[in-house]
Motif scaffolding. Sequence first.
Motif, mmCIF file in Angstrom:
data_model
loop_
_atom_site.group_PDB
_atom_site.id
_atom_site.type_symbol
_atom_site.label_atom_id
_atom_site.label_comp_id
_atom_site.label_asym_id
_atom_site.label_seq_id
_atom_site.Cartn_x
_atom_site.Cartn_y
_atom_site.Cartn_z
ATOM 1 N N MET A 81 34.918 49.062 24.193
ATOM 2 C CA MET A 81 35.847 48.105 24.779
ATOM 3 C C MET A 81 37.259 48.450 24.327
ATOM 4 O O MET A 81 37.490 48.753 23.168
ATOM 5 N N ARG A 82 38.197 48.395 25.246
ATOM 6 C CA ARG A 82 39.589 48.694 24.925
ATOM 7 C C ARG A 82 40.247 47.533 24.180
ATOM 8 O O ARG A 82 39.869 46.374 24.354
ATOM 9 N N LEU A 83 41.242 47.866 23.380
ATOM 10 C CA LEU A 83 41.972 46.854 22.618
ATOM 11 C C LEU A 83 42.526 45.772 23.541
ATOM 12 O O LEU A 83 42.409 44.580 23.258
ATOM 13 N N ALA A 84 43.120 46.173 24.650
ATOM 14 C CA ALA A 84 43.695 45.190 25.577
ATOM 15 C C ALA A 84 42.640 44.209 26.071
ATOM 16 O O ALA A 84 42.908 43.020 26.223
ATOM 17 N N ASP A 85 41.429 44.704 26.293
ATOM 18 C CA ASP A 85 40.352 43.838 26.772
ATOM 19 C C ASP A 85 39.913 42.845 25.701
ATOM 20 O O ASP A 85 39.658 41.676 25.999
ATOM 21 N N VAL A 86 39.823 43.308 24.457
ATOM 22 C CA VAL A 86 39.437 42.418 23.361
ATOM 23 C C VAL A 86 40.482 41.326 23.187
ATOM 24 O O VAL A 86 40.164 40.134 23.117
ATOM 25 N N VAL A 87 41.746 41.723 23.126
ATOM 26 C CA VAL A 87 42.833 40.765 22.935
ATOM 27 C C VAL A 87 42.886 39.789 24.108
ATOM 28 O O VAL A 87 42.997 38.574 23.914
ATOM 29 N N ALA A 88 42.796 40.308 25.321
ATOM 30 C CA ALA A 88 42.853 39.459 26.516
ATOM 31 C C ALA A 88 41.705 38.458 26.536
ATOM 32 O O ALA A 88 41.900 37.286 26.902
ATOM 33 N N ASP A 89 40.533 38.893 26.127
ATOM 34 C CA ASP A 89 39.367 38.007 26.108
ATOM 35 C C ASP A 89 39.567 36.869 25.106
ATOM 36 O O ASP A 89 39.322 35.703 25.426
ATOM 37 N N VAL A 90 40.031 37.184 23.919
ATOM 38 C CA VAL A 90 40.211 36.165 22.870
ATOM 39 C C VAL A 90 41.324 35.182 23.253
ATOM 40 O O VAL A 90 41.178 33.970 23.098
ATOM 41 N N PHE A 91 42.427 35.704 23.765
ATOM 42 C CA PHE A 91 43.577 34.847 24.059
ATOM 43 C C PHE A 91 43.582 34.307 25.491
ATOM 44 O O PHE A 91 44.492 33.577 25.882
ATOM 45 N N GLU A 92 42.554 34.686 26.267
ATOM 46 C CA GLU A 92 42.417 34.219 27.652
ATOM 47 C C GLU A 92 43.666 34.515 28.474
ATOM 48 O O GLU A 92 44.261 33.626 29.099
ATOM 49 N N VAL A 93 44.059 35.782 28.447
ATOM 50 C CA VAL A 93 45.194 36.245 29.238
ATOM 51 C C VAL A 93 44.763 37.470 30.033
ATOM 52 O O VAL A 93 43.711 38.053 29.780
ATOM 53 N N VAL A 101 40.292 38.641 14.934
ATOM 54 C CA VAL A 101 39.828 39.504 13.847
ATOM 55 C C VAL A 101 38.314 39.713 13.938
ATOM 56 O O VAL A 101 37.824 40.843 13.847
ATOM 57 N N VAL A 102 37.572 38.639 14.150
ATOM 58 C CA VAL A 102 36.113 38.729 14.250
ATOM 59 C C VAL A 102 35.727 39.617 15.441
ATOM 60 O O VAL A 102 34.843 40.480 15.335
ATOM 61 N N ALA A 103 36.394 39.424 16.569
ATOM 62 C CA ALA A 103 36.096 40.220 17.766
ATOM 63 C C ALA A 103 36.428 41.692 17.546
ATOM 64 O O ALA A 103 35.660 42.573 17.960
ATOM 65 N N LEU A 104 37.539 41.964 16.882
ATOM 66 C CA LEU A 104 37.924 43.352 16.609
ATOM 67 C C LEU A 104 36.936 44.018 15.661
ATOM 68 O O LEU A 104 36.546 45.178 15.864
ATOM 69 N N GLU A 105 36.539 43.295 14.626
ATOM 70 C CA GLU A 105 35.590 43.853 13.669
ATOM 71 C C GLU A 105 34.265 44.181 14.354
ATOM 72 O O GLU A 105 33.658 45.225 14.088
ATOM 73 N N ALA A 106 33.822 43.316 15.254
ATOM 74 C CA ALA A 106 32.571 43.551 15.979
ATOM 75 C C ALA A 106 32.710 44.710 16.972
ATOM 76 O O ALA A 106 31.833 45.568 17.066
ATOM 77 N N ALA A 107 33.818 44.742 17.695
ATOM 78 C CA ALA A 107 34.009 45.756 18.733
ATOM 79 C C ALA A 107 34.195 47.157 18.162
ATOM 80 O O ALA A 107 33.744 48.143 18.748
ATOM 81 N N TYR A 108 34.869 47.238 17.011
ATOM 82 C CA TYR A 108 35.219 48.547 16.461
ATOM 83 C C TYR A 108 34.426 48.914 15.211
ATOM 84 O O TYR A 108 34.593 50.009 14.674
ATOM 85 N N GLY A 109 33.567 48.020 14.732
ATOM 86 C CA GLY A 109 32.747 48.327 13.571
ATOM 87 C C GLY A 109 33.550 48.540 12.298
ATOM 88 O O GLY A 109 33.229 49.420 11.500
ATOM 89 N N VAL A 110 34.605 47.750 12.129
ATOM 90 C CA VAL A 110 35.466 47.854 10.949
ATOM 91 C C VAL A 110 35.539 46.509 10.253
ATOM 92 O O VAL A 110 35.083 45.500 10.789
ATOM 93 N N SER A 111 36.147 46.506 9.069
ATOM 94 C CA SER A 111 36.431 45.263 8.347
ATOM 95 C C SER A 111 37.894 45.277 7.952
ATOM 96 O O SER A 111 38.448 46.334 7.632
ATOM 97 N N PHE A 112 38.497 44.109 7.970
ATOM 98 C CA PHE A 112 39.893 43.971 7.573
ATOM 99 C C PHE A 112 39.991 43.146 6.306
ATOM 100 O O PHE A 112 39.260 42.165 6.135
#
Length: 81
Positions: free
Chosen positions: A1-13, A39-50
């Motif tokens: 999933m692309r960053l723009a898609d993750v951000v858009a999904d979370v912020f509903e834009v 943050v939770v969505a990014l960690e899940a989508a990219y397999g990272v931790s912040f």
Amino acid sequence: MRLADVVADVFEVDPADVVDEATPATLENWTSLRHIQLVVALEAAYGVSFSSQEIRGFKSVGDVRRALADKGTGVDEEALA
């Protein structure tokens, strides 16, 4: 999933509204709760931790992109919109 898609999904834009310069001041739905959801969505989508310090440093989509790039996710190579 692309960053723009993750951000858009979370912020509903529209993903087209997701630019590196986007901040809580320019994205109406970027609240403290949605910040954590991002943050939770990014960690899940990219397999990272912040770390909490990294999370507090997310002041724009560009900050998020740089943090993900630093973790070797390849997000710096993808187009936002």
